[in-house]
Enzyme design. Structure first.
Site, PDB file in Angstrom:
ATOM      1  CG  ASP A 134      -2.085   0.995   1.051  1.00 53.98           C
ATOM      2  OD1 ASP A 134      -2.405   1.346  -0.110  1.00 53.98           O
ATOM      3  OD2 ASP A 134      -2.655   1.413   2.061  1.00 53.98           O
ATOM      4  CG  HIS A 141      -4.784  10.438   2.928  1.00 57.11           C
ATOM      5  ND1 HIS A 141      -5.864  10.298   3.782  1.00 57.11           N
ATOM      6  CD2 HIS A 141      -3.858   9.536   3.354  1.00 57.11           C
ATOM      7  CE1 HIS A 141      -5.597   9.347   4.669  1.00 57.11           C
ATOM      8  NE2 HIS A 141      -4.388   8.872   4.434  1.00 57.11           N
ATOM      9  CD  GLU A 206      -6.323   4.783   4.658  1.00 58.40           C
ATOM     10  OE1 GLU A 206      -5.612   4.061   3.909  1.00 58.40           O
ATOM     11  OE2 GLU A 206      -5.846   5.480   5.583  1.00 58.40           O
ATOM     12  CD  GLU A 208      -5.443   3.032  -0.169  1.00 52.47           C
ATOM     13  OE1 GLU A 208      -4.590   2.444  -0.891  1.00 52.47           O
ATOM     14  OE2 GLU A 208      -5.337   3.147   1.072  1.00 52.47           O
ATOM     15  CG  ASP A 240      -5.679   0.524   3.704  1.00 50.50           C
ATOM     16  OD1 ASP A 240      -5.719  -0.526   4.347  1.00 50.50           O
ATOM     17  OD2 ASP A 240      -4.786   1.394   3.863  1.00 50.50           O
ATOM     18  NE  ARG A 244      -8.158   6.284   9.669  1.00 49.00           N
ATOM     19  CZ  ARG A 244      -7.450   6.126   8.558  1.00 49.00           C
ATOM     20  NH1 ARG A 244      -6.202   5.703   8.609  1.00 49.00           N
ATOM     21  NH2 ARG A 244      -7.994   6.365   7.385  1.00 49.00           N
ATOM     22  CD  GLN A 247      -3.267   4.308  10.712  1.00 50.39           C
ATOM     23  OE1 GLN A 247      -4.494   4.291  10.590  1.00 50.39           O
ATOM     24  NE2 GLN A 247      -2.464   4.788   9.775  1.00 50.39           N
ATOM     25  CE  LYS A 260      -3.657   1.954   7.368  1.00 55.07           C
ATOM     26  NZ  LYS A 260      -4.433   2.872   6.530  1.00 55.07           N
ATOM     27  CB  THR A 264      -7.442  -4.931   1.942  1.00 53.44           C
ATOM     28  OG1 THR A 264      -6.509  -4.639   2.979  1.00 53.44           O
ATOM     29  CG2 THR A 264      -7.338  -3.872   0.853  1.00 53.44           C
ATOM     30  CD  GLU A 381      -8.005  12.570   4.262  1.00 47.65           C
ATOM     31  OE1 GLU A 381      -7.591  13.399   3.451  1.00 47.65           O
ATOM     32  OE2 GLU A 381      -8.282  11.392   3.954  1.00 47.65           O
TER      33      GLU A 381
END
Ligand code: MN
Length: 434
Positions: A134, A141, A206, A208, A240, A244, A247, A260, A264, A381
């Site tokens: 990834d 971002h 996420e 992507e 993804d 958080r 993480q 993560k 996926t 975000e």
């Protein structure tokens, strides 16, 4: 290709289809009523069954070699054949499926060749994924997330020189529709000095782009950027999923790990470089003052034509919204032009040290947010780390995902004078931790 990209198909649902008109022809792997997985091509509301079409004698020469490489339930061998096989198969498929095709009668006589996409067809991952990487090339971002941690210095000094990435987990990649089990793990609650263990409380998505590797390289060799496009078999959507809170506690100093690797999600259709050709663009110019890429990452043709103009959308449908029969709510609408590096640059950078890439490897682009509030590709975000909840049409609010929430990714390529194409959906619904 001599045919116009507005050529129509005799399969009526293909003409004007949001995702799969005649000029997309994405490849995938499916099964029907529990049969062995086999390869097919999406066209309108149908799957063109390649195995059945091969048995019906519809292919010869290089196109036949290509279809034979798709047998067995994965596309790895087909990916490894590279561009010429892909083009031969694509040209033959367009011939077979175009309006006025002399073979229409023969295809229709084979009842099993054209299957309704919606009915009983289960879609699988298109390839056996050896390795998954990834990247982090969505610069908006990277700036947004950097700002949450380092308001004065959002981008680290390497960002504009190195296509940043990390090795992800291949074993938990799943096709669209597979449920997303809320992960458990260690987190450091705000104000605490000792971690606690339990279900993730800050689950996120996420948005992507996924990049499928075609022909690989030998260990020790590297792929020049001028040739890197030849090593890409196609593209898909990639979610993804990110925990958080896990993480934030685990990521230093080596990057994301268990935050993560729990799942996926991919859209199951592989959209080829050939289908995307009309939607290629120049790589957007770097802002004034940014360094030029180092020479090994810089190719004039790639800079002139190596970016992709793909509209990327993320939507949320909660349990309550489903019950109230509300439509999914758009959380963000972005574009793959927000990539700071081209797909070719990612391939070259990944192999520059002699690392071996293999057919069926998968890259994620990194979250592709745009510069505006309506263009963000993650809740991290949108809510600025959970500070500003999103209000939904159901009256609910979200800082992060709750059980029962479904995230839907879509993509669309539009250009005047060309048939629009899409990627199909990449869906996943969150279920409670166990
Ligand atoms: Mn990511």
């Amino acid at each position: 290709m001599t045919q116009s990209t507005l050529t129509r198909s005799w399969i009526a649902s293909a003409n004007g289809h949001t995702d799969f008109p005649l000029h997309n022809l994405p490849m995938g792997v499916f099964s029907l009523d529990g049969s062995l997985p086999r390869s097919g091509v999406a066209i309108g509301d149908h799957i063109f069954d390649l195995e059945a079409a091969l048995a019906a004698g519809l292919f010869e020469g290089q196109a036949k070699v290509a279809v034979e490489a798709t047998l067995g339930g994965t596309l790895n061998t087909y990916f490894a054949l590279g561009r010429s096989a892909r083009v031969a198969l694509r040209e033959r498929l367009i011939e077979l499926l175009s309006e006025g095709s002399t073979l229409r009668g023969k295809i229709e006589a084979q009842g099993a060749t054209l299957l309704p996409l919606a009915a009983d067809c289960q879609l699988h991952l298109p390839a056996k994924i050896g390795d998954y990487t990834d990247f982090y090339v969505g610069i908006e971002h990277a700036k947004n997330v950097g700002k949450l941690f380092r308001p004065d210095n959002p981008l680290l000094p390497n960002y504009k020189y190195v296509p940043i990435g990390y090795h992800g987990r291949a074993s938990t990649i799943r096709p669209s529709g597979v449920e997303v089990r809320r992960p458990k793990g260690q987190t450091l609650p705000a104000g605490q000095t000792e971690p606690s263990f339990g279900p993730c409380a800050r689950l996120d998505y996420e948005l992507e782009l996924g990049i499928w590797i075609g022909q690989g390289n030998e260990m020790g060799d590297s792929i020049p950027v001028s040739e890197a496009g030849e090593h890409i078999a196609g593209f898909c959507l990639l979610n993804d999923w990110s925990a958080r809170d896990i993480q934030a506690w685990e990521y230093q100093p080596l990057g994301p790990f268990l935050s993560k690797s729990f799942i996926t999600t991919l859209s199951p259709w592989v959209v080829s470089a050939e289908a995307l050709a009309p939607f290629r663009r120049a790589q957007p110019p770097r802002p004034e003052g940014d360094p030029q890429p180092l020479a090994y990452l810089l190719d004039p043709e790639d800079q002139a034509n190596g970016a992709l103009d793909i509209e990327l959308e993320v939507l949320l449908l909660t349990q309550a919204m489903r019950e109230q029969q509300l439509p999914a709510h758009r959380l963000g609408l972005s574009n793959s032009l927000n990539m700071y590096w081209t797909a070719a640059q990612l391939v070259t950078h990944h192999s520059v040290n002699g690392c071996q890439l293999q057919a069926g490897d998968l890259f994620g682009s990194g979250t592709l947010s745009g510069p505006q509030r309506s263009q963000l590709g993650s809740l991290l975000e949108i809510t600025e780390g959970g500070k500003h909840p999103v209000e939904l049409p159901s009256g609910e609010v979200r800082k992060f995902l709750e059980d029962g929430d479904e995230i839907i990714l879509r993509a669309r390529c539009v250009r005047e004078g060309y048939a629009s194409i899409g990627f199909g959906e990449c869906r996943g619904t969150v279920v409670a931790a166990r």
